[in-house]
Design a protein around this motif. Structure first.
Motif, short mmCIF file in Angstrom:
data_model
loop_
_atom_site.label_atom_id
_atom_site.label_comp_id
_atom_site.label_asym_id
_atom_site.label_seq_id
_atom_site.Cartn_x
_atom_site.Cartn_y
_atom_site.Cartn_z
N GLU A 175 -8.03 10.90 13.22
CA GLU A 175 -8.78 10.46 12.19
C GLU A 175 -8.80 9.01 11.95
O GLU A 175 -8.60 8.37 11.13
CB GLU A 175 -8.52 11.27 10.89
CG GLU A 175 -8.85 12.79 10.90
CD GLU A 175 -10.21 13.17 10.87
OE1 GLU A 175 -11.14 12.18 10.66
OE2 GLU A 175 -10.46 14.51 10.91
N HIS B 204 -10.94 6.80 10.87
CA HIS B 204 -11.32 6.23 9.78
C HIS B 204 -10.36 6.17 8.51
O HIS B 204 -9.87 5.40 7.87
CB HIS B 204 -12.62 6.70 9.16
CG HIS B 204 -12.98 6.44 7.85
ND1 HIS B 204 -13.32 4.84 7.48
CD2 HIS B 204 -13.02 6.98 6.47
CE1 HIS B 204 -13.75 4.76 6.21
NE2 HIS B 204 -13.31 5.89 5.56
N ALA B 205 -9.87 7.35 8.50
CA ALA B 205 -8.58 7.62 7.11
C ALA B 205 -7.39 6.90 7.65
O ALA B 205 -6.55 6.26 6.94
CB ALA B 205 -8.11 9.21 7.29
N TYR C 293 -6.86 4.10 4.82
CA TYR C 293 -5.92 4.63 3.89
C TYR C 293 -4.60 4.81 4.48
O TYR C 293 -3.54 5.44 3.91
CB TYR C 293 -6.29 5.92 3.33
CG TYR C 293 -7.93 5.92 2.55
CD1 TYR C 293 -7.84 5.23 1.63
CD2 TYR C 293 -8.83 6.57 3.38
CE1 TYR C 293 -9.22 4.95 0.93
CE2 TYR C 293 -10.11 6.65 2.98
CZ TYR C 293 -10.29 5.78 1.68
OH TYR C 293 -11.55 5.70 1.14
N ASP C 294 -4.36 4.41 5.83
CA ASP C 294 -3.34 4.47 6.52
C ASP C 294 -2.57 6.03 6.42
O ASP C 294 -1.40 6.31 6.78
CB ASP C 294 -2.09 3.65 5.93
CG ASP C 294 -2.49 1.87 6.03
OD1 ASP C 294 -3.04 1.71 7.07
OD2 ASP C 294 -1.82 1.37 5.19
N THR C 295 -3.74 6.83 6.44
CA THR C 295 -3.31 8.36 6.40
C THR C 295 -3.53 9.02 7.53
O THR C 295 -4.39 8.83 8.13
CB THR C 295 -4.25 8.83 5.16
OG1 THR C 295 -3.87 8.17 3.87
CG2 THR C 295 -3.94 10.43 5.09
#
Lengths: 195, 195
Positions: B133, B135-136, B140-142
């Protein structure tokens, strides 16, 4: 004993993985649900992520209003946390009876920045603006938000740190193990760096 | 006392918000770092999210290999957890000295499905395939992952539930409060549903 927490330290409130209550409101309706699945994602600006299932009334309110609050329930509120995590607010669209605040006599007060309904008796409160991420919301039920106000009960969070002690056991955070069994951080251990 | 955990119950391992150690490997290099920020995001298939900062060597290995493991350190490993969360593995690209496993004498064993280096002495282990993912990850470093193998120490996680007791205190999970101070779930409270 409610005091403002610096936004730069807001993430410390949920760094240790407590169960939270997500509160929300829109157009005269409001709701509160429990969520075991949340985490900080950024220090500055302070950002969080929380999982809000598609079946929940909370999700409708958050999407409609673009905001949500995280309230941290304490040991004295274990029954309340378990109950609002087990009972849906669906139906509150049409009836004040279904409002979980009213149904369970939950006292609320207005959040300082966004006016969100915050749960009295909790030990920390974070108001968040939703950061719209339709894909993450749809694929992972994950909602990102920026923390815009943070408060905590100074009896258990002081000088930017949690202080869990035997003399404030009722104010310890809850960590859901399942089926209404919560762990509480009744002890702490200070680690040292290895050489 | 390591036993397989049903994948349908894997999320219970991190439902209560423990600090985890993220381990990873690629091309003969490996690393381990502490992460306080992780959460389940889905029951079935079991999925998790974990925050991995852009400055970390772990991030390079996870992106290159498409996999990561979450290891749950216990009270007896508090110094280890604090240390691998404070020291970067950067530099391990060029030197075996910088490998944190070697530097701190951390014993590892191979994960059953993906062969990831798992940390001995922990109390639970989840191997995850990265769900890309971009973009995440960037915003968001997620990092999202699907759990493909789960194991736990049966002395503290049995019949699909954590069992934190006085007689297994060394095996309790760690919940980081900051600066090396960890809370441990030394007590539990059973909630009841409100009428």
């Amino acid at each position: 004993m409610r005091r403002a927490v610096e936004l730069s330290k807001a993430n410390r409130l949920i760094n240790h993985g407590p169960t939270v209550l997500v509160s929300s409101a829109h157009g005269g309706r409001r709701n509160v649900m429990a969520a075991a699945w949340s985490m900080p994602v950024e220090f500055t600006p302070p950002r969080v992520a929380v999982v809000i299932d598609k079946s929940t009334f909370t999700r409708e309110l958050v999407l409609a209003s673009g905001r949500f609050a995280l309230n941290l329930p304490c040991r004295a509120q274990a029954d309340l946390a378990y109950t609002v995590g087990s009972v849906s607010g669906k139906g509150a669209e049409d009836s004040t009876r279904a409002d979980k605040f009213a149904r369970y006599g939950i006292e609320a007060f207005d959040g300082p920045l966004l006016g969100l309904p915050l749960v009295a008796g909790c030990v920390a409160w974070l108001e968040c603006r939703l950061i719209p991420e339709p894909h993450a919301q749809e694929a992972y039920d994950t909602f990102f938000g920026e923390v815009v106000s943070a408060q905590a009960d100074a009896r258990v969070f002081d000088a930017g740190r949690w202080s869990f002690r035997a003399d404030n056991a009722d104010l310890h955070t809850l960590h859901h193990l399942g089926a209404g069994l919560f762990a509480v951080p009744a002890q702490t251990v200070q680690a040292e760096l290895l050489p």
